[in-house]
Design a protein around this motif. Structure first.
Motif, short mmCIF file in Angstrom:
data_model
loop_
_atom_site.label_atom_id
_atom_site.label_comp_id
_atom_site.label_asym_id
_atom_site.label_seq_id
_atom_site.Cartn_x
_atom_site.Cartn_y
_atom_site.Cartn_z
N PRO A 40 0.93 -1.39 0.01
CA PRO A 40 0.07 -0.05 0.12
C PRO A 40 0.81 1.29 0.06
N LYS A 41 2.11 1.09 0.59
CA LYS A 41 2.94 2.27 0.37
C LYS A 41 4.55 1.65 -0.04
N PRO A 42 5.30 2.41 -0.26
CA PRO A 42 6.54 2.16 -0.64
C PRO A 42 7.42 1.43 0.29
N ASN A 43 7.21 1.69 1.66
CA ASN A 43 7.94 1.13 2.85
C ASN A 43 7.11 0.15 3.58
N ILE A 44 6.02 -0.26 2.90
CA ILE A 44 5.04 -1.09 3.71
C ILE A 44 4.73 -2.30 2.81
N MET A 45 4.95 -3.38 3.11
CA MET A 45 4.41 -4.59 2.65
C MET A 45 3.43 -5.45 3.31
N ARG A 46 2.18 -5.89 2.64
CA ARG A 46 1.34 -6.66 3.29
C ARG A 46 1.16 -8.34 2.75
N LEU A 47 1.19 -9.28 3.56
CA LEU A 47 1.23 -10.51 2.97
C LEU A 47 0.32 -11.33 3.79
N GLN A 48 -0.62 -12.11 2.99
CA GLN A 48 -1.45 -13.19 3.53
C GLN A 48 -0.76 -14.48 3.49
N TYR A 49 -0.78 -15.15 4.52
CA TYR A 49 -0.29 -16.19 4.68
C TYR A 49 -1.34 -17.41 5.56
N GLU A 93 -3.91 -15.55 7.37
CA GLU A 93 -3.86 -14.33 8.22
C GLU A 93 -2.88 -13.32 7.45
N TRP A 94 -3.06 -11.93 7.95
CA TRP A 94 -2.59 -10.98 7.24
C TRP A 94 -1.42 -10.41 8.10
N TYR A 95 -0.16 -10.33 7.51
CA TYR A 95 1.16 -9.73 8.29
C TYR A 95 1.63 -8.55 7.62
N LYS A 152 14.52 -13.96 7.34
CA LYS A 152 13.91 -14.51 8.62
C LYS A 152 14.53 -13.58 9.89
N THR A 153 15.62 -12.77 9.72
CA THR A 153 15.82 -11.94 10.75
C THR A 153 14.99 -10.58 10.87
N VAL A 154 14.10 -10.32 9.96
CA VAL A 154 13.34 -9.32 9.89
C VAL A 154 12.55 -8.94 11.09
N LYS A 155 12.18 -9.92 11.85
CA LYS A 155 11.40 -9.87 13.14
C LYS A 155 12.53 -9.31 14.22
N THR A 156 13.54 -9.32 14.10
CA THR A 156 14.57 -8.93 15.13
C THR A 156 15.48 -7.90 14.65
N ASN A 157 15.19 -7.40 13.71
CA ASN A 157 15.97 -6.17 13.16
C ASN A 157 14.97 -4.80 13.49
N SER A 158 15.71 -3.98 14.26
CA SER A 158 15.27 -2.85 14.81
C SER A 158 14.80 -1.70 13.48
N GLU A 159 15.48 -2.04 12.17
CA GLU A 159 14.93 -1.16 11.54
C GLU A 159 13.35 -1.59 10.60
N LYS A 196 9.51 -3.45 11.41
CA LYS A 196 8.45 -3.37 12.39
C LYS A 196 7.36 -4.45 11.64
N VAL A 197 7.21 -5.52 12.24
CA VAL A 197 6.22 -6.80 11.77
C VAL A 197 5.01 -6.86 12.59
N THR A 198 4.09 -7.02 12.05
CA THR A 198 2.80 -6.81 12.80
C THR A 198 1.80 -7.91 12.06
N ASN A 199 1.38 -8.87 13.02
CA ASN A 199 0.28 -9.63 12.70
C ASN A 199 -0.95 -9.13 12.86
N LEU A 200 -1.74 -8.61 11.70
CA LEU A 200 -2.86 -7.88 11.72
C LEU A 200 -4.06 -8.55 12.37
N VAL A 201 -4.39 -9.72 12.48
CA VAL A 201 -5.17 -10.54 13.06
C VAL A 201 -4.97 -10.44 14.65
N SER A 202 -3.85 -11.13 14.88
CA SER A 202 -3.79 -11.33 16.54
C SER A 202 -3.79 -10.17 17.14
#
Length: 289
Positions: A155-164, A167-169, A186-193, A195-201
């Motif tokens: 939806p934005k150049p710096n945001i990606m949404r994925l359905q897996y 559920e949406w992430y 795989k390191t994206v979750k622990t990378n301070s640069e 932000k990973v969000t589980n949109l459902v939970s």
């Protein structure tokens, strides 16, 4: 001896320059060929179209099929594909149906020809689609995300949404205006640069789409209107040889439309991620976990 060496180097220099001499496209009787800067014919005018690809090659159309030729007239990719698109001026997306690949100007398949579609995303990434699943690759051919996702969009150049798995992430590159996933994703979750969000939970709402903003939902709604028709038009435009104006001027594509549309409609009907029951299935998946 020095004179001989100088003469050898001089001759080599001349041939090196000659091998990189510029070439020009010329036409005869509505067909196209190549000539060098001295008007010497490199390739006879046997092609319906010749489109420059990078600095050293061309996309060629012979009858209704496309391929790649270098500027010396050597065929790098035989003209066997119905669809062609120049990407960023130096790459060619070629394919028929289910065998799209991305090639550089040497004819090398950066992305192998095994995908239903390949599209550009922000951040130098490519969205690949195979067997109803989406994945991400880059322009070096590296697979960043395997084709295991039901949907991917930005939806934005710096945001990606994925359905897996129902559920949406969301992945947001918080330190950049354009998303660029790390080499080891795989390191994206622990990378301070990032932000990973589980949109459902995170919201307690079961339906993935219901947690999206109205504008996001509108994007999905518009992009889903008659997907078979949109895909058919895209394919017919690409079959004109990367010249979308041609389809508006010529009517040669009209007889092909019913066949292409029926095939694409059947494909979308078979897609397990489309249809009115998709949300119900996704709710069940999220509850089973």
């Amino acid at each position: 001896m020095k004179k001989l060496l100088f003469f050898t180097v001089f001759i080599f220099f001349i041939f090196q320059n000659a091998s990189f001499a510029d070439v020009n496209i010329y036409s005869e009787k509505n067909k196209f060929g190549l000539k060098d800067e001295n008007e010497t014919i490199i390739t006879k005018p046997i092609y319906n179209k010749i489109i420059r690809l990078g600095d050293n090659a061309f996309i060629i159309q012979k009858k209704t099929k496309f391929g790649i030729m270098d500027k010396c007239g050597n065929i790098l990719i035989p003209a066997k594909y119905r669809h062609a698109e120049r990407v960023l001026g130096k790459y060619a997306k070629l394919g028929n149906y289910g065998d799209f690949g991305l090639y550089d100007e040497t004819g090398f398949a950066i992305i192998p020809p095994v995908y239903d579609s390949i599209d550009i995303l922000f951040g130098g990434m490519l969205l690949t689609y195979d067997n109803f699943k989406y994945g991400i690759s880059d322009f070096s051919g590296k697979v960043i995300l395997d084709n295991i996702f039901d949907d991917i969009y930005m939806p934005k150049p710096n945001i990606m949404r994925l359905q897996y798995k129902g559920e949406w992430y969301e992945i947001e590159h918080v330190t950049s205006d354009t998303l660029k996933l790390p080499e080891d994703v795989k390191t994206v979750k622990t990378n301070s640069e990032f932000k990973v969000t589980n949109l459902v939970s995170n919201t307690g709402v079961v339906s993935g789409y219901s947690v999206l903003t109205f504008s996001d939902y509108l994007i999905k709604l518009i992009s889903s209107i008659s997907p078979a028709h949109e895909t058919t038009i895209d394919q017919l435009m690409l079959s004109q040889g990367a010249e979308t104006v041609s389809i508006l001027v010529k009517c040669t594509w009209l007889p092909k439309y019913p066949f292409y549309y029926a095939r694409n409609y059947y494909k979308y009907i078979r897609n397990p991620n489309n249809g009115p029951l998709a949300n119900v299935r996704n709710k069940l998946k999220s509850k089973i976990k």
